[in-house]
Design an enzyme around this catalytic site. Structure first.
Site, PDB file in Angstrom:
ATOM      1  N   CYS A   2      23.716  18.874 -17.480  1.00 19.77           N
ATOM      2  CA  CYS A   2      23.751  20.345 -17.432  1.00 19.77           C
ATOM      3  C   CYS A   2      25.056  20.909 -17.991  1.00 19.77           C
ATOM      4  CB  CYS A   2      23.616  20.827 -16.005  1.00 19.77           C
ATOM      5  SG  CYS A   2      22.151  20.221 -15.188  1.00 19.77           S
ATOM      6  N   ARG A  27      24.986  17.527 -24.804  1.00 20.12           N
ATOM      7  CA  ARG A  27      25.065  16.872 -23.498  1.00 20.12           C
ATOM      8  C   ARG A  27      23.691  16.435 -23.000  1.00 20.12           C
ATOM      9  NH1 ARG A  27      30.008  18.885 -20.859  1.00 20.12           N
ATOM     10  NH2 ARG A  27      29.105  18.613 -18.816  1.00 20.12           N
ATOM     11  N   TRP A  73      19.403  19.747 -17.265  1.00 18.03           N
ATOM     12  CA  TRP A  73      18.824  18.400 -17.360  1.00 18.03           C
ATOM     13  C   TRP A  73      18.280  18.110 -15.975  1.00 18.03           C
ATOM     14  CZ3 TRP A  73      19.601  13.396 -15.375  1.00 18.03           C
ATOM     15  CH2 TRP A  73      19.093  12.348 -16.159  1.00 18.03           C
ATOM     16  N   ASN A  99      26.028  23.074 -12.270  1.00 14.80           N
ATOM     17  CA  ASN A  99      26.008  21.713 -12.784  1.00 14.80           C
ATOM     18  C   ASN A  99      26.412  20.806 -11.628  1.00 14.80           C
ATOM     19  OD1 ASN A  99      26.401  19.306 -14.083  1.00 14.80           O
ATOM     20  ND2 ASN A  99      28.070  19.996 -15.398  1.00 14.80           N
ATOM     21  N   GLY A 100      25.594  19.813 -11.312  1.00 16.29           N
ATOM     22  CA  GLY A 100      25.915  18.914 -10.201  1.00 16.29           C
ATOM     23  C   GLY A 100      24.708  18.724  -9.304  1.00 16.29           C
ATOM     24  N   GLU A 475      24.671  -4.137 -26.959  1.00 14.36           N
ATOM     25  CA  GLU A 475      24.868  -2.763 -27.409  1.00 14.36           C
ATOM     26  C   GLU A 475      23.840  -2.392 -28.491  1.00 14.36           C
ATOM     27  OE1 GLU A 475      26.176  -0.163 -26.544  1.00 14.36           O
ATOM     28  OE2 GLU A 475      26.351   1.064 -28.334  1.00 14.36           O
ATOM     29  N   LYS A 479      21.195   0.703 -28.309  1.00 15.96           N
ATOM     30  CA  LYS A 479      21.095   1.740 -29.358  1.00 15.96           C
ATOM     31  C   LYS A 479      19.652   1.931 -29.776  1.00 15.96           C
ATOM     32  CE  LYS A 479      23.829   3.405 -29.087  1.00 15.96           C
ATOM     33  NZ  LYS A 479      24.927   3.294 -28.245  1.00 15.96           N
ATOM     34  N   GLU A 482      17.315   3.331 -26.796  1.00 15.44           N
ATOM     35  CA  GLU A 482      17.527   4.672 -26.236  1.00 15.44           C
ATOM     36  C   GLU A 482      17.080   5.784 -27.176  1.00 15.44           C
ATOM     37  OE1 GLU A 482      21.520   6.039 -25.315  1.00 15.44           O
ATOM     38  OE2 GLU A 482      22.365   4.855 -26.928  1.00 15.44           O
ATOM     39  N   HIS A 498      14.977 -20.284 -21.734  1.00 12.34           N
ATOM     40  CA  HIS A 498      14.876 -20.453 -20.278  1.00 12.34           C
ATOM     41  C   HIS A 498      13.934 -19.428 -19.662  1.00 12.34           C
ATOM     42  CE1 HIS A 498      17.869 -23.590 -20.352  1.00 12.34           C
ATOM     43  NE2 HIS A 498      18.611 -22.825 -21.140  1.00 12.34           N
ATOM     44  N   LYS A 593      24.175  13.443 -22.683  1.00 15.02           N
ATOM     45  CA  LYS A 593      25.408  12.900 -23.248  1.00 15.02           C
ATOM     46  C   LYS A 593      26.431  12.642 -22.149  1.00 15.02           C
ATOM     47  CE  LYS A 593      28.129  11.689 -26.591  1.00 15.02           C
ATOM     48  NZ  LYS A 593      27.836  10.358 -27.164  1.00 15.02           N
TER      49      LYS A 593
HETATM   50  O1  M6R Z   1      30.875   9.083 -21.334  1.00 10.17           O
HETATM   51  P1  M6R Z   1      30.721   7.638 -20.925  1.00 10.17           P
HETATM   52  O2  M6R Z   1      31.277   6.698 -21.910  1.00 10.17           O
HETATM   53  O3  M6R Z   1      31.230   7.373 -19.529  1.00 10.17           O
HETATM   54  O4  M6R Z   1      29.149   7.419 -20.882  1.00 10.17           O
HETATM   55  C1  M6R Z   1      28.602   6.213 -20.463  1.00 10.17           C
HETATM   56  C2  M6R Z   1      27.136   6.105 -20.808  1.00 10.17           C
HETATM   57  O5  M6R Z   1      26.408   7.133 -20.192  1.00 10.17           O
HETATM   58  C3  M6R Z   1      26.899   6.169 -22.319  1.00 10.17           C
HETATM   59  O6  M6R Z   1      27.627   5.198 -22.996  1.00 10.17           O
HETATM   60  C4  M6R Z   1      25.405   5.976 -22.616  1.00 10.17           C
HETATM   61  O7  M6R Z   1      25.020   4.672 -22.307  1.00 10.17           O
HETATM   62  C5  M6R Z   1      25.084   6.311 -24.073  1.00 10.17           C
HETATM   63  N1  M6R Z   1      23.836   7.016 -24.125  1.00 10.17           N
HETATM   64  C6  M6R Z   1      24.942   5.128 -24.940  1.00 10.17           C
HETATM   65  O8  M6R Z   1      24.632   5.464 -26.257  1.00 10.17           O
END
Ligand code: M6R
Length: 598
Positions: A2, A27, A73, A99-100, A475, A479, A482, A498, A593
Site C-alpha cells: 500500500c 510498490r 494491496w 498502510n499497515g 534467484e 525471477k 514471480e 534424490h 515491491k
Molecule cells: O526490499 P527487500 O529487499 O527487503 O525485499 C525483499 C523481497 O520482498 C524481494 O526481494 C522480493 O523477493 C522480490 N519480488 C524479488 O524479485
C-alpha cells in the site's frame, strides 16, 4: 505494498495526488482511490485496477486544494471498490487512508462498533469509524479522537486523515509503516516514500514511530506523546529520469540494462585510497564479532547466500543466512559476539524489520545494506551501507540483487587479510564483470529466442547448478516464477536424483549454470541424467568451461564474482518469457515491491 500520498496547498489536488499514486505503482497494488476537498465539500473516487482507470473516473472540474490518495494491496478483504481506500466513517465525517495491518481491529469493532454497518471487510474502515465514534460519544476534536484511537491499536500503520469539520488540515500518524512529510512553499505533503512527492518537492522529513503530524498548507507540526518534535528536512537525491521508463517498454528491462553502470557506481562509491573499502567503524564492529548472521527475504536472501560465501572465503568469518520471517519467531542458538547484517533493497520489509526489532531488544550490533537512505531498517540499525543501485521500480528485483552481491563482496574484501588483497584486485575484477554484463546484455535477442524456444508452452521449469551456481539458480528460478507464473525450482544439481528428478518429463525445460571449474564435470553429468528423462536442456556456461554443445557462453570473469554475471541471462529470460506470455512484467499479480506486512 500500500502507498499513501496527501497534498495540501493552493494547486488543484487531483493531478498531484494521481501523479503521486502513479509513482507508487511500483510498490504493487490492486485498487486505488483519492479523496479531495473543495470549499469543505469532499469528493471520493475509488477504482479496482490501474491508476489509469482512477484517472479516468476522477472529476477535474472540482477545484480541490487538498486531499489524500492511496494504492491498496489487499490484506483484509478482496480487491473491491468497497475495500479500496480512502475509507469513510459511518457518518461520513472522517476519511482515512492506511498502510499497515491493525491486528486487533475485530476486537475493537466488537467492543465499540457493534451497532455500525460497515461497507467492506478492511481493518481501516473500522479505525475511521472508531474515530467518528469517539468524536461523537465524547464530543472530542478530530485530533483528540484520532490520538485516542491510536492508543487502542495494536499493529502497524501509516495513516492520513481528513475531517470535514476541521477544514484545511490533514492529520497523519506513523508506527512501523513508512511515512514522510514533503515540505514545499505554500504546500505540504505526506507520502509513503519520496518518489510519491518528488514531482512537487525534494525536501522531506522522516517520521519516526509514534509520531503524530498536523499538516496545513503553511505549517507542519510533528509531535510525540504531547511533545513537539523539531527535525531537519533532507534533500531527496532522486534523479527524476531514474523514475521514468524512457524508451523502455518496462522498468525491468531498463533496470537489467542499468546493471553495468550500477556496478561501476558501486566501485566508485566504495573506493578509498585506490582500494575498495568500507568505513572503519563498520569494519571494527564486524571484526570484534565471532559470527555473522545475515537476515533478509526473497532476492535479498539469495544475495545473502552469496554474501556468506564471500565472508567465509575472503574474510574467514563464519556466517549464517536466515530468512527474516523465520528468524523472528524461531531464532537459532546465537554465539557470544554475533554481528547482524540486514539486506533489503527497500529498507522497509516488515519481516526483516521485525527481526531487527528483536536484535535491538537483545542489544546486538547490526548493519543494513539498503538502496534507500533513511529507510526504516537503515534508521534502526547501527550502521548502513548503501547499494547505490538507483530507484528500482519493477517488482522483480534485478539491479538491487547484483548491487547487494557487489557490496557484500566489498565488505568481505575489506575484512580480508593482505595476502588476499595482494593476489586479487577486487576493483579490477568487478570492472571486468561490468564489461562482461554489457556483452551479455548486447545479446538479449538471443535470450529472447531461448525464451520462445524453451518456455513458450512450459508449465514447469528448473534451474540447476552447484556451489555458487546453485545459489544463482535459486534467484533465477524466483525471477522466472514471480513474473511469468511458470512454476520454477532452483535446485542443487547433485540433489535432483534424490527425489526431484521424478518431476522431469518430456520437454521439461532445465537451465543449467556452469561457472565453477571444480564442479563443471559433475554438473554436466546431471544434465545427462535429466536429458535421458526427456528434459529440454539449456546451458549458461563460462567461456573457459564451454563446449560446442553449450547454448549460451558467459564471458570469463573471476570465479568468485560469477554470480553477478550468470544471473543476467536468467533475468533476461524471465523478462522475455513474461513478455511472450503477455503479462505485465513490472507488476506481477499478487506481489508488491515493498512488502510492509509480516
Ligand atoms: O526490499 P527487500 O529487499 O527487503 O525485499 C525483499 C523481497 O520482498 C524481494 O526481494 C522480493 O523477493 C522480490 N519480488 C524479488 O524479485
Amino acid at each position: 505494498m500500500c502507498g499513501i500520498v496527501g497534498y495540501i496547498g493552493n494547486e488543484q489536488a487531483q493531478p498531484i495526488l494521481l501523479t503521486g499514486l502513479e509513482k507508487l505503482e511500483y510498490r504493487g497494488y490492486d485498487s486505488a482511490g483519492i479523496y479531495v476537498v473543495e470549499h469543505q465539500k469532499g469528493y471520493l473516487f475509488k477504482e479496482v485496477g490501474r491508476i489509469q482507470q482512477l484517472k479516468e473516473a476522477t472529476d477535474y472540474s472540482i477545484c480541490a486544494t487538498y486531499g489524500i490518495g492511496h494504492t491498496r494491496w489487499a490484506t483484509h478483504g478482496v480487491p473491491s471498490t468497497q475495500n479500496a481506500h480512502p475509507h469513510q466513517s459511518f457518518d461520513k465525517r472522517f476519511t482515512l487512508v492506511h498502510n499497515g495491518v491493525i491486528e486487533n481491529y475485530q476486537e475493537l469493532k466488537e467492543t465499540y462498533l457493534s451497532h455500525v454497518v460497515l461497507q467492506g471487510q478492511t481493518d481501516t474502515e473500522v479505525i475511521v469509524s472508531l474515530i467518528a465514534y469517539f468524536a461523537q460519544e465524547k464530543q472530542w476534536s478530530a485530533k483528540q479522537s484520532f490520538q485516542y484511537v491510536l492508543s487502542l491499536i495494536h499493529g502497524s500503520y501509516a495513516f492520513a486523515l481528513i475531517d470535514n469539520q476541521t477544514p484545511d488540515v490533514i492529520y497523519a500518524a506513523k508506527h512501523k509503516s513508512p511515512l514522510l512529510v514533503g515540505i514545499g512553499s505554500q504546500f505540504n505533503m505526506v507520502c509513503s516514500d519520496a518518489m510519491a512527492g518528488i514531482h512537487q518537492t525534494r525536501q522531506f522529513i522522516e517520521l519516526h514511530d509514534g509520531e503524530f503530524v498536523t499538516l496545513t498548507k503553511a505549517d507542519v507540526s510533528i509531535e510525540k506523546d504531547g511533545h513537539i518534535i523539531q527535525r531537519q528536512s533532507y534533500t531527496a537525491q532522486i534523479d527524476a529520469s531514474d523514475l521514468e521508463k524512457g524508451t523502455y517498454p518496462f522498468y525491468m528491462l531498463k533496470e537489467i540494462d542499468e546493471q553495468p553502470a550500477v556496478l561501476r557506481r558501486i566501485i566508485k562509491e566504495y573506493t578509498k585510497d585506490n582500494q575498495l573499502d568500507i568505513p572503519n567503524d563498520v569494519k571494527q564492529a564486524i571484526l570484534t564479532s565471532d559470527r555473522i548472521h545475515i537476515i533478509a527475504c526473497g532476492t535479498s536472501y539469495h544475495a545473502g547466500l552469496v554474501g556468506k560465501y564471500y565472508l567465509e572465503t575472503f574474510a574467514h568469518i563464519p556466517t549464517e543466512v536466515h530468512i527474516a520471517s523465520e528468524f523472528s519467531y524461531h531464532p537459532p542458538l546465537i554465539s557470544g559476539k554475533p554481528f547482524f547484517i540486514f539486506i533489503s533493497q527497500s529498507g522497509e520489509t516488515a519481516d526483516s524489520r521485525q527481526a531487527l526489532v528483536k536484535i535491538n531488544e537483545w542489544n546486538y550490533p547490526s548493519l543494513t545494506l539498503t538502496n534507500v537512505n533513511g529507510s526504516t531498517l537503515s534508521r534502526e540499525s547501527n550502521y548502513t551501507l548503501l547499494l547505490h543501485a538507483g530507484p528500482e521500480i519493477a517488482v522483480a528485483s534485478t539491479k538491487a540483487y547484483i548491487a547487494q552481491m557487489a557490496v557484500l563482496s566489498i565488505i568481505a574484501y575489506a575484512l580480508s587479510h593482505d595476502t588476499l588483497k595482494d593476489a586479487f584486485n577486487l576493483s579490477y575484477e568487478l570492472s571486468l564483470v561490468s564489461n562482461a554484463m554489457e556483452s551479455i546484455i548486447s545479446q538479449k535477442d538471443d535470450i529472447h529466442i531461448f525464451a520462445k524456444t524453451y518456455l513458450k508452452d512450459a508449465k514447469h521449469a528448473f534451474f540447476i547448478g552447484r556451489g555458487l551456481d546453485y545459489l544463482v539458480s535459486l534467484e533465477a528460478a524466483l525471477k522466472l516464477k514471480e513474473i511469468s507464473y511458470i512454476q520454477t525450482e532452483g535446485f542443487a544439481a547433485g540433489e535432483l536424483k534424490h527425489g526431484t528428478i521424478a518431476l522431469i518429463e518430456q520437454n521439461t525445460p532445465v537451465f543449467t549454470i556452469i561457472t565453477q571449474d571444480e564442479t563443471s564435470l559433475n554438473t554436466r553429468g546431471n544434465i545427462q541424467e535429466v536429458k535421458a528423462r526427456g528434459a529440454k536442456t539449456c546451458t549458461f556456461v563460462m567461456g573457459k568451461l564451454a563446449t560446442k554443445d553449450d547454448q549460451f557462453i558467459l564471458p570469463d570473469v573471476s570465479k568468485y564474482l560469477s554470480p553477478l554475471l550468470s544471473i543476467v541471462p536468467s533475468q533476461l529470460l524471465a523478462y522475455y518469457a513474461t513478455l511472450e506470455l503477455g503479462y505485465d512484467v513490472d507488476k506481477p499479480r499478487n506481489l508488491a515491491k515493498s512488502v510492509t506486512v509480516e
